[in-house]
Enzyme design. Structure first.
Site, PDB file in Angstrom:
ATOM      1  N   ASN A  85       0.870  -1.166   0.000  1.00 23.41           N
ATOM      2  CA  ASN A  85       0.000   0.000   0.000  1.00 23.41           C
ATOM      3  C   ASN A  85       0.914   1.224   0.000  1.00 23.41           C
ATOM      4  O   ASN A  85       1.914   1.253   0.723  1.00 23.41           O
ATOM      5  CB  ASN A  85      -0.900   0.006   1.236  1.00 23.41           C
ATOM      6  CG  ASN A  85      -1.872  -1.163   1.233  1.00 23.41           C
ATOM      7  OD1 ASN A  85      -2.288  -1.635   0.180  1.00 23.41           O
ATOM      8  ND2 ASN A  85      -2.230  -1.658   2.401  1.00 23.41           N
ATOM      9  N   HIS A  98       6.363  -1.807   3.947  1.00 25.27           N
ATOM     10  CA  HIS A  98       6.091  -3.205   4.325  1.00 25.27           C
ATOM     11  C   HIS A  98       5.320  -3.862   3.201  1.00 25.27           C
ATOM     12  O   HIS A  98       4.502  -3.226   2.535  1.00 25.27           O
ATOM     13  CB  HIS A  98       5.313  -3.273   5.639  1.00 25.27           C
ATOM     14  CG  HIS A  98       4.097  -2.405   5.672  1.00 25.27           C
ATOM     15  ND1 HIS A  98       4.160  -1.042   5.889  1.00 25.27           N
ATOM     16  CD2 HIS A  98       2.797  -2.695   5.466  1.00 25.27           C
ATOM     17  CE1 HIS A  98       2.944  -0.535   5.847  1.00 25.27           C
ATOM     18  NE2 HIS A  98       2.091  -1.517   5.576  1.00 25.27           N
ATOM     19  N   HIS A 100       2.667  -6.767   2.326  1.00 23.54           N
ATOM     20  CA  HIS A 100       1.662  -7.681   2.871  1.00 23.54           C
ATOM     21  C   HIS A 100       1.735  -9.012   2.125  1.00 23.54           C
ATOM     22  O   HIS A 100       1.741  -9.031   0.879  1.00 23.54           O
ATOM     23  CB  HIS A 100       0.248  -7.115   2.662  1.00 23.54           C
ATOM     24  CG  HIS A 100      -0.068  -5.892   3.470  1.00 23.54           C
ATOM     25  ND1 HIS A 100      -0.732  -5.940   4.671  1.00 23.54           N
ATOM     26  CD2 HIS A 100       0.203  -4.589   3.236  1.00 23.54           C
ATOM     27  CE1 HIS A 100      -0.876  -4.723   5.156  1.00 23.54           C
ATOM     28  NE2 HIS A 100      -0.323  -3.866   4.291  1.00 23.54           N
TER      29      HIS A 100
HETATM   30  P1  5GP Z   1      -0.830  -0.582   5.914  1.00 24.87           P
HETATM   31  O1  5GP Z   1      -2.266  -0.195   6.028  1.00 24.87           O
HETATM   32  O2  5GP Z   1       0.081   0.509   6.417  1.00 24.87           O
HETATM   33  O3  5GP Z   1      -0.455  -1.086   4.548  1.00 24.87           O
HETATM   34  O4  5GP Z   1      -0.643  -1.840   6.853  1.00 24.87           O
HETATM   35  C1  5GP Z   1      -0.233  -1.742   8.170  1.00 24.87           C
HETATM   36  C2  5GP Z   1      -0.523  -3.091   8.793  1.00 24.87           C
HETATM   37  O5  5GP Z   1       0.164  -3.166  10.027  1.00 24.87           O
HETATM   38  C3  5GP Z   1      -2.007  -3.312   9.092  1.00 24.87           C
HETATM   39  O6  5GP Z   1      -2.460  -4.465   8.398  1.00 24.87           O
HETATM   40  C4  5GP Z   1      -2.052  -3.473  10.619  1.00 24.87           C
HETATM   41  O7  5GP Z   1      -2.970  -4.460  11.026  1.00 24.87           O
HETATM   42  C5  5GP Z   1      -0.629  -3.848  10.949  1.00 24.87           C
HETATM   43  N1  5GP Z   1      -0.177  -3.414  12.246  1.00 24.87           N
HETATM   44  C6  5GP Z   1      -0.311  -2.174  12.787  1.00 24.87           C
HETATM   45  N2  5GP Z   1       0.236  -2.110  14.012  1.00 24.87           N
HETATM   46  C7  5GP Z   1       0.741  -3.352  14.270  1.00 24.87           C
HETATM   47  C8  5GP Z   1       1.437  -3.906  15.393  1.00 24.87           C
HETATM   48  O8  5GP Z   1       1.704  -3.266  16.421  1.00 24.87           O
HETATM   49  N3  5GP Z   1       1.798  -5.215  15.296  1.00 24.87           N
HETATM   50  C9  5GP Z   1       1.523  -5.965  14.199  1.00 24.87           C
HETATM   51  N4  5GP Z   1       1.924  -7.259  14.208  1.00 24.87           N
HETATM   52  N5  5GP Z   1       0.875  -5.473  13.116  1.00 24.87           N
HETATM   53  C10 5GP Z   1       0.484  -4.171  13.157  1.00 24.87           C
END
Ligand code: 5GP
Ligand code: ZN
Length: 105
Positions: A85, A98, A100
């Site tokens: 993303n 990151h 996914h």
């Molecule tokens: P984004 O929306 O930025 O692409 O994805 C961020 C991801 O990080 C989300 O799917 C969210 O659930 C995950 N995430 C956020 N905070 C934490 C955390 O403290 N630990 C873990 N394991 N995942 C997290």
């Protein structure tokens, strides 16, 4: 990087089990999984978004894809999706690159 959740996880300041780690990146299970298998592949280096990747860093992105592929095989998923993303409009909430890995049996 202060105040970055993934830098803090990498440094052990926020608890989260690393399911994989090498010199360039590490992987954790997503805290809020959107698929039966949902991992995040995260570089140690704090780079905010894919848009910020500089010349020469494309090998890092390729490495992350290879790690995700290996983790998918190891998890035994039948099919999987790899997703970056990018920026808030693209659904990015954590401003540290990151990848996914979402997999289904
Ligand atoms: P984004 O929306 O930025 O692409 O994805 C961020 C991801 O990080 C989300 O799917 C969210 O659930 C995950 N995430 C956020 N905070 C934490 C955390 O403290 N630990 C873990 N394991 N995942 C997290
Ligand atoms: Zn960071």
């Amino acid at each position: 990087m202060a105040d970055c959740i993934f830098c803090k996880i990498d440094a052990g300041e926020i608890p989260s089990e690393k399911v994989y780690e090498d010199d360039l990146c590490f992987a954790i299970n997503d805290i809020n999984p959107k698929a039966p298998t949902h991992m995040l592949i995260i570089p140690h280096e704090h780079i905010p978004t894919i848009s910020d990747l500089e010349e020469g860093q494309e090998t890092l992105a390729g490495h992350m894809i290879k790690v995700a592929r290996d983790l998918a095989h190891k998890a035994g998923v039948e099919g999987y999706r790899l997703q970056f993303n990018v920026h808030e409009k693209g659904g990015q909430e954590v401003m540290h690159i990151h990848l996914h890995l979402m997999g289904w049996m």
